[in-house]
Design an enzyme around this catalytic site. Structure first.
Site, PDB file in Angstrom:
ATOM      1  CB  SER A 107      -0.960  -0.041   1.189  1.00 47.89           C
ATOM      2  OG  SER A 107      -1.907   0.988   1.124  1.00 47.89           O
ATOM      3  CG  ASP A 246      -2.745   4.117  -1.528  1.00 46.08           C
ATOM      4  OD1 ASP A 246      -3.466   3.900  -2.524  1.00 46.08           O
ATOM      5  OD2 ASP A 246      -2.786   3.410  -0.498  1.00 46.08           O
ATOM      6  CG  ASP A 248      -3.031  -0.441  -2.356  1.00 50.41           C
ATOM      7  OD1 ASP A 248      -3.017   0.730  -1.937  1.00 50.41           O
ATOM      8  OD2 ASP A 248      -3.713  -1.339  -1.827  1.00 50.41           O
ATOM      9  CG  ASP A 250      -6.400   0.913  -0.993  1.00 50.27           C
ATOM     10  OD1 ASP A 250      -5.483   1.752  -0.851  1.00 50.27           O
ATOM     11  OD2 ASP A 250      -6.479  -0.125  -0.299  1.00 50.27           O
TER      12      ASP A 250
END
Length: 454
Positions: A107, A246, A248, A250
């Protein structure tokens, strides 16, 4: 059962250190394959299939290969889609009718870290009981199915294009983004090749930044965790709005034309009021313990109930399902619109905000003008494993004194991070100076008690 691998958002750690090592990742793939293949709701009569996506970290290659081997040994077919945002993997898992999806990502963490997030066949985060079942299988010896039952691997070549079309489908057909100049900061992460096309194909003049990943530069000084970069680029390009993802894809933060930044709480408020305006029966809004008190007061003042879940988008989602509400999220930028997707999606949430602005002819500033945000001070105190901060009299006394001093005009929250070895100290008050004073006092007390420097 004690968790040895799963945290609040899957499994995460430093590459080369357990559990992010080739042998452990292979075993996790096998354990997940064995568990998911036998879980209720999986396809019957077919070999189970699991989708694997990843962000742009160089370690993704290593982990992808290890997971593929473990799943194959468990008799599970593997579908590889390459770099794709976490919500894209959730969508494709459901669209392709697969048994589960796995995202290889850490993430918002730096490139040296990596991890795994798991999705069920419905595109939702795995429930606790399934994660515990996977943990339980990790204690079993790794076995391999017979050669004829080994899983095969397939490449999903059109994954990015399918996800782009899905995102666009959440935006009204009668609207477009012509006339909008938008900076899209992809954090050199998984959204680099899907986020800019979404907004461009809807008509916007897109300036893509953070869209040149090299395996090492994910989240490096840009993206939703470094929003000052977005603000600078919006001013530099004289854009109407800025959108930051960000690593990833989400989390979402946005900036207006002046470079003013808006976090997940404020953007969720914009979407909530748009639902209210359009008569969408969203029920209420779920935030977290970190959600700003000003957002809660603004929403309840509009007649929308507000509830707080534990920090972590999975807990937000659980609370949303329990209450049958459609909207929830975190101030960090995870925003879940259940009328559009099964999980938090930065691109989908950004489109929801843009719809509200277009239809009401508002700027971001105008859209949140009724909200009075309370100043918050967040301090991360390094924690050594095993330190019992809850049992420290000094820490309890410092927390109690701050709560008493703030009364109903503020909040104090102490919580261990689910992704980093730190204890988060958050103090919210009507005055920024008070928030700073009490947060610093508590953090210093914890550091002294733990014998760790701030």
């Amino acid at each position: 059962m004690q968790r040895n691998y799963f945290g609040t958002d899957g499994i995460r750690g430093r590459v080369g250190e357990s559990p992010i090592t080739p042998d452990v990742v292979l075993k996790l793939g096998w354990a997940a394959g064995r568990t998911l293949a036998s879980a209720d709701g999986m396809r019957r009569g077919d070999r189970p299939g699991v989708l694997i996506g990843k962000d742009t970290r160089i370690s993704g290659y290593l982990m992808e290969a290890a997971l593929e081997s473990g799943l194959s040994a468990a008799g599970v077919d593997v579908y590889l889609c390459g770099p794709l945002p976490t919500p894209g993997v959730a969508y494709l898992t459901r669209a392709l009718r697969l048994s589960a999806g796995i995202v290889i990502s850490a993430s918002h963490n730096p490139f040296e870290d990596n991890g795994m997030k798991f999705f069920s066949a419905t595109g939702a985060k795995l429930p606790d009981d399934v994660e515990l079942a996977i943990e339980g299988r990790m204690a079993e010896p790794l076995t391999c199915v017979s050669s004829k039952d080994l899983g095969k691997a397939y490449r999903v070549d059109d994954a990015a294009g399918r996800y782009v079309e899905f995102c666009k489908s959440t935006f009204p057909n009668e609207l477009d983004l012509h006339g909008w100049r938008i900076v899209v900061d992809c954090a050199n992460g998984a959204g680099y090749h899907v986020a800019p096309p979404v907004f461009h194909e809807l008509g916007a003049d897109v300036i893509a930044v953070g869209a040149e990943p090299d395996g090492l530069n994910i989240n490096a000084g840009m993206g939703a965790t470094h929003p000052a970069f977005l603000a600078q680029k919006v001013r530099e390009h004289r854009a109407d709005v800025g959108i930051a993802l960000d690593g990833d894809g989400d989390r979402l933060l946005m900036a207006d034309s002046e470079g003013r930044l808006y976090d997940g709480d404020q953007l969720m408020y914009v979407i909530a009021l748009d639902y209210l305006r359009r008569g969408v029966a969203c029920g209420g809004v779920v935030g977290t313990q970190m959600s700003n008190l000003g957002i809660e007061q603004a929403l309840t003042g509009c007649g929308l109930p507000f509830a707080r879940a534990k920090v972590g988008d999975r807990y937000v989602l659980e609370e949303m399902h329990a209450r049958r509400w459609l909207l929830g999220g975190e101030n960090s930028g995870h925003i879940i619109c259940l009328d559009k997707h099964t999980t938090g999606d930065a691109i989908v949430a950004a489109l929801a905000v843009l719809r509200a602005l277009i239809e009401q002819r508002h700027t971001l500033t105008q859209a949140v003008s009724a909200v009075r945000m309370f100043p918050q001070r967040l301090i991360n105190v390094p924690m050594q494993r095993g330190f019992d901060w809850r049992g420290s009299d000094a820490v309890k006394r410092a927390e109690r004194d701050a709560v008493a001093a703030l009364g109903e005009t503020g909040r104090v929250l102490l919580r261990p991070s689910g992704t980093e070895p730190v204890l988060r100290v958050m103090v919210e008050a009507h005055d920024a100076g008070l928030a700073e004073t009490h947060a610093t006092r508590i953090a210093e007390t914890i550091a002294r008690a733990a014998g760790a420097p701030l």
